[in-house]
Design a protein around this motif. Structure first.
Motif, PDB file in Angstrom:
ATOM      1  N   ALA A  57       0.821  -1.210   0.000  1.00  0.00           N
ATOM      2  CA  ALA A  57       0.000   0.000   0.000  1.00  0.00           C
ATOM      3  C   ALA A  57       0.861   1.269   0.000  1.00  0.00           C
ATOM      4  O   ALA A  57       0.508   2.264  -0.642  1.00  0.00           O
ATOM      5  CB  ALA A  57      -0.937   0.003   1.205  1.00  0.00           C
ATOM      6  N   SER A  58       1.985   1.230   0.701  1.00  0.00           N
ATOM      7  CA  SER A  58       2.849   2.420   0.774  1.00  0.00           C
ATOM      8  C   SER A  58       3.743   2.572  -0.456  1.00  0.00           C
ATOM      9  O   SER A  58       4.348   3.614  -0.654  1.00  0.00           O
ATOM     10  CB  SER A  58       3.718   2.364   2.027  1.00  0.00           C
ATOM     11  OG  SER A  58       4.721   1.374   1.893  1.00  0.00           O
ATOM     12  N   GLY A  59       3.856   1.507  -1.259  1.00  0.00           N
ATOM     13  CA  GLY A  59       4.698   1.567  -2.459  1.00  0.00           C
ATOM     14  C   GLY A  59       6.139   1.158  -2.203  1.00  0.00           C
ATOM     15  O   GLY A  59       6.981   1.274  -3.087  1.00  0.00           O
ATOM     16  N   ALA A  60       6.452   0.683  -0.997  1.00  0.00           N
ATOM     17  CA  ALA A  60       7.814   0.279  -0.675  1.00  0.00           C
ATOM     18  C   ALA A  60       8.205  -1.025  -1.366  1.00  0.00           C
ATOM     19  O   ALA A  60       9.379  -1.260  -1.640  1.00  0.00           O
ATOM     20  CB  ALA A  60       7.990   0.133   0.832  1.00  0.00           C
ATOM     21  N   VAL A  61       7.215  -1.874  -1.641  1.00  0.00           N
ATOM     22  CA  VAL A  61       7.454  -3.107  -2.389  1.00  0.00           C
ATOM     23  C   VAL A  61       6.455  -3.167  -3.536  1.00  0.00           C
ATOM     24  O   VAL A  61       5.401  -2.534  -3.482  1.00  0.00           O
ATOM     25  CB  VAL A  61       7.337  -4.386  -1.511  1.00  0.00           C
ATOM     26  CG1 VAL A  61       8.339  -4.364  -0.387  1.00  0.00           C
ATOM     27  CG2 VAL A  61       5.950  -4.582  -0.992  1.00  0.00           C
ATOM     28  N   GLN A  62       6.787  -3.950  -4.543  1.00  0.00           N
ATOM     29  CA  GLN A  62       5.945  -4.075  -5.729  1.00  0.00           C
ATOM     30  C   GLN A  62       5.684  -5.549  -5.981  1.00  0.00           C
ATOM     31  O   GLN A  62       6.626  -6.363  -5.977  1.00  0.00           O
ATOM     32  CB  GLN A  62       6.687  -3.459  -6.907  1.00  0.00           C
ATOM     33  CG  GLN A  62       5.966  -3.565  -8.210  1.00  0.00           C
ATOM     34  CD  GLN A  62       6.805  -2.996  -9.340  1.00  0.00           C
ATOM     35  OE1 GLN A  62       8.033  -2.931  -9.258  1.00  0.00           O
ATOM     36  NE2 GLN A  62       6.153  -2.583 -10.406  1.00  0.00           N
ATOM     37  N   LEU A  63       4.424  -5.901  -6.175  1.00  0.00           N
ATOM     38  CA  LEU A  63       4.090  -7.289  -6.491  1.00  0.00           C
ATOM     39  C   LEU A  63       4.510  -7.574  -7.924  1.00  0.00           C
ATOM     40  O   LEU A  63       4.375  -6.732  -8.801  1.00  0.00           O
ATOM     41  CB  LEU A  63       2.591  -7.525  -6.331  1.00  0.00           C
ATOM     42  CG  LEU A  63       2.025  -7.328  -4.923  1.00  0.00           C
ATOM     43  CD1 LEU A  63       0.537  -7.585  -4.920  1.00  0.00           C
ATOM     44  CD2 LEU A  63       2.730  -8.204  -3.913  1.00  0.00           C
ATOM     45  N   ILE A  64       5.038  -8.784  -8.160  1.00  0.00           N
ATOM     46  CA  ILE A  64       5.426  -9.181  -9.518  1.00  0.00           C
ATOM     47  C   ILE A  64       4.738 -10.476  -9.868  1.00  0.00           C
ATOM     48  O   ILE A  64       4.217 -11.160  -9.072  1.00  0.00           O
ATOM     49  CB  ILE A  64       6.962  -9.314  -9.685  1.00  0.00           C
ATOM     50  CG1 ILE A  64       7.570 -10.194  -8.596  1.00  0.00           C
ATOM     51  CG2 ILE A  64       7.599  -7.955  -9.648  1.00  0.00           C
ATOM     52  CD1 ILE A  64       9.069 -10.409  -8.780  1.00  0.00           C
TER      53      ILE A  64
END
Length: 165
Positions: free
Chosen positions: A158-165
């Protein structure tokens, strides 16, 4: 659009034109596949998606585009109308109400997802699979990829610190 404009200006019969055209088709396919997947998830979990949007705090970014939100609302209205017209009107009066939030399964937040770390994260608490194992803490290095339970990293997504791939 940029690639299409380049193709219009390119010379006919050039090998680059056919390669660029194939690349455009590949991009269209990937985008449409991604959008189909998102719409399928919205259809599958529509009451929960709309409830999450309803309880979203002021200033918090939405996980849905305006078009997806409109689709989810319309899908819910159509589903309710269909249920009323086909089944519920034939039921006894005390059974003519359906709570879609309880009727539709919730998304499985315990499922595992692949992710790529965009910003270094420290002290991420990973919950054990079974009661016999202990909790442990991990650090996520920028650029690294992991397979982790979604529930653990949902705030980071939600915060954008990680990205789902």
């Amino acid at each position: 659009e940029h690639m299409e404009e380049n193709l219009r200006r390119a010379r006919k019969g050039d090998l680059k034109v056919s390669i660029h055209r194939m690349e455009m088709e590949r991009i269209r396919y990937v985008l449409s596949s991604y959008l189909r997947c998102r719409l399928t998830k919205i259809e599958k979990f529509f009451p929960h998606v709309l409830e999450k949007e309803k309880t979203r705090r002021e200033g918090e970014s939405s996980s849905l585009s305006p078009e997806e939100f409109a689709f989810a609302k319309e899908y819910m209205a159509n589903t309710e109308t269909y249920l009323k017209n086909v089944a519920l009107k034939h039921m006894p009066p005390n059974l003519q109400k359906v709570d879609l939030l309880r009727s539709v399964p919730k998304p499985d937040l315990d499922s595992y997802v692949f992710l790529r770390v965009k910003e270094r994260q420290e002290n991420i608490l990973v919950e054990p699979e079974t009661d016999e194992q202990r909790d442990y803490v991990i650090d996520l290095e920028e650029g690294s990829q992991h397979l982790i339970r979604y529930k653990t990293i949902a705030p980071l997504v939600a915060s954008g610190a990680v990205q789902l791939i």
